[in-house]
Design a protein around this motif. Structure first.
Motif, PDB file in Angstrom:
ATOM      1  N   SER A 288      15.181 -35.051  -0.315  1.00  0.00           N
ATOM      2  CA  SER A 288      15.297 -33.933  -1.269  1.00  0.00           C
ATOM      3  C   SER A 288      14.996 -32.587  -0.629  1.00  0.00           C
ATOM      4  O   SER A 288      15.709 -31.599  -0.872  1.00  0.00           O
ATOM      5  CB  SER A 288      14.372 -34.174  -2.462  1.00  0.00           C
TER       6      SER A 288
ATOM      7  N   ALA B 262      17.779 -29.619  -0.025  1.00  0.00           N
ATOM      8  CA  ALA B 262      17.555 -28.293  -0.621  1.00  0.00           C
ATOM      9  C   ALA B 262      17.715 -27.200   0.432  1.00  0.00           C
ATOM     10  O   ALA B 262      18.279 -26.124   0.154  1.00  0.00           O
ATOM     11  CB  ALA B 262      16.168 -28.233  -1.243  1.00  0.00           C
TER      12      ALA B 262
ATOM     13  N   ALA C 129      20.493 -33.916  -5.732  1.00  0.00           N
ATOM     14  CA  ALA C 129      20.096 -32.615  -5.197  1.00  0.00           C
ATOM     15  C   ALA C 129      20.917 -31.470  -5.765  1.00  0.00           C
ATOM     16  O   ALA C 129      20.644 -30.304  -5.464  1.00  0.00           O
ATOM     17  CB  ALA C 129      20.213 -32.630  -3.679  1.00  0.00           C
TER      18      ALA C 129
END
Length: 231
Positions: free
Chosen positions: A170, A174, A204
């Protein structure tokens, strides 16, 4: 001086051309017949036998950008140079950045036998080689790109070093989104399909998640995972 390694039939068909210890471990350049291979910490990374999937990594991203004017691309991993050479052969790219953490790989392209594969792309005025780790580069504030084309591992499920796994989680996704312009495309090379990675991309916030498969002579197909940052 090269070190010859016996092939399976007992002949000296594989030559070690260079072997270096770096901050991330050992990296080796070998020649097998007419082709070159890069080995990192004993793990086969890539060779010059078939560059279709490495070229598709860049071409699929450009195709997905449609009519985007003067797009800029970041290539993660110089490797044997197929992706860079393909990008440099396309006049649509306005800027081409290449992140490579291994100084040996850069040297093999600037002064060694891999210069023939990258075909002078390092001299292209649009090309900038960034000698740094991709994760460190992404963690800092910096330029945004229309396309990110990543080929630093054998895939999200088969990383070269343990720290690279952060790229596909994650936080890493990002950071990748943060380096893409709205509507920009992420392309990730993999030696095998990864449904878990596709789901991670959707979680995401990436859109248009899909995969291109490239048949290989043996085993499962190579894959280019594609996703888009929403506009």
């Amino acid at each position: 001086m090269t070190t010859a390694l016996p092939d399976r039939d007992g002949s000296d068909a594989v030559d070690t051309l260079d072997r270096r210890e770096g901050p991330y471990g050992e990296v080796v350049l070998r020649r097998r017949g007419e082709h070159y291979e890069i080995i990192a910490n004993g793990c086969f990374l890539m060779d010059t036998a078939d560059g279709r999937s490495e070229r598709l990594l860049v071409q699929a991203a450009l195709d997905a950008l449609g009519a985007t004017a003067d797009p800029a691309v970041l290539i993660g991993g110089l490797g044997v140079g197929f992706s860079l050479a393909h990008a440099a052969a396309e006049p649509r790219w306005s800027r081409i950045a290449v992140v490579e953490r291994e100084s040996a790989v850069i040297d093999w392209h600037r002064e060694g036998p891999l210069a023939a594969v990258s075909a002078g792309a390092l001299a292209d005025p649009r090309v900038r080689v960034l000698h740094t780790d991709l994760l460190e580069y992404l963690a800092a504030e910096g330029e945004r790109y229309d396309a990110l084309c990543l080929d630093i591992d054998n895939g999200p499920d088969w990383t070269v070093t343990d720290s690279n796994s952060d790229l596909y989680g994650s936080r890493g996704l990002a950071r990748l989104q943060g380096r893409l312009r709205p509507g920009g495309v992420l392309a990730v090379w993999s030696a095998q399909p990864s449904t878990a990675f596709e789901e991670a991309l959707r979680t995401a916030g990436f859109a248009d998640v899909r995969a291109h498969e490239i048949p290989v002579a043996r085993g499962v197909p190579d894959v280019v995972h594609l996703a888009r940052r929403p506009a």
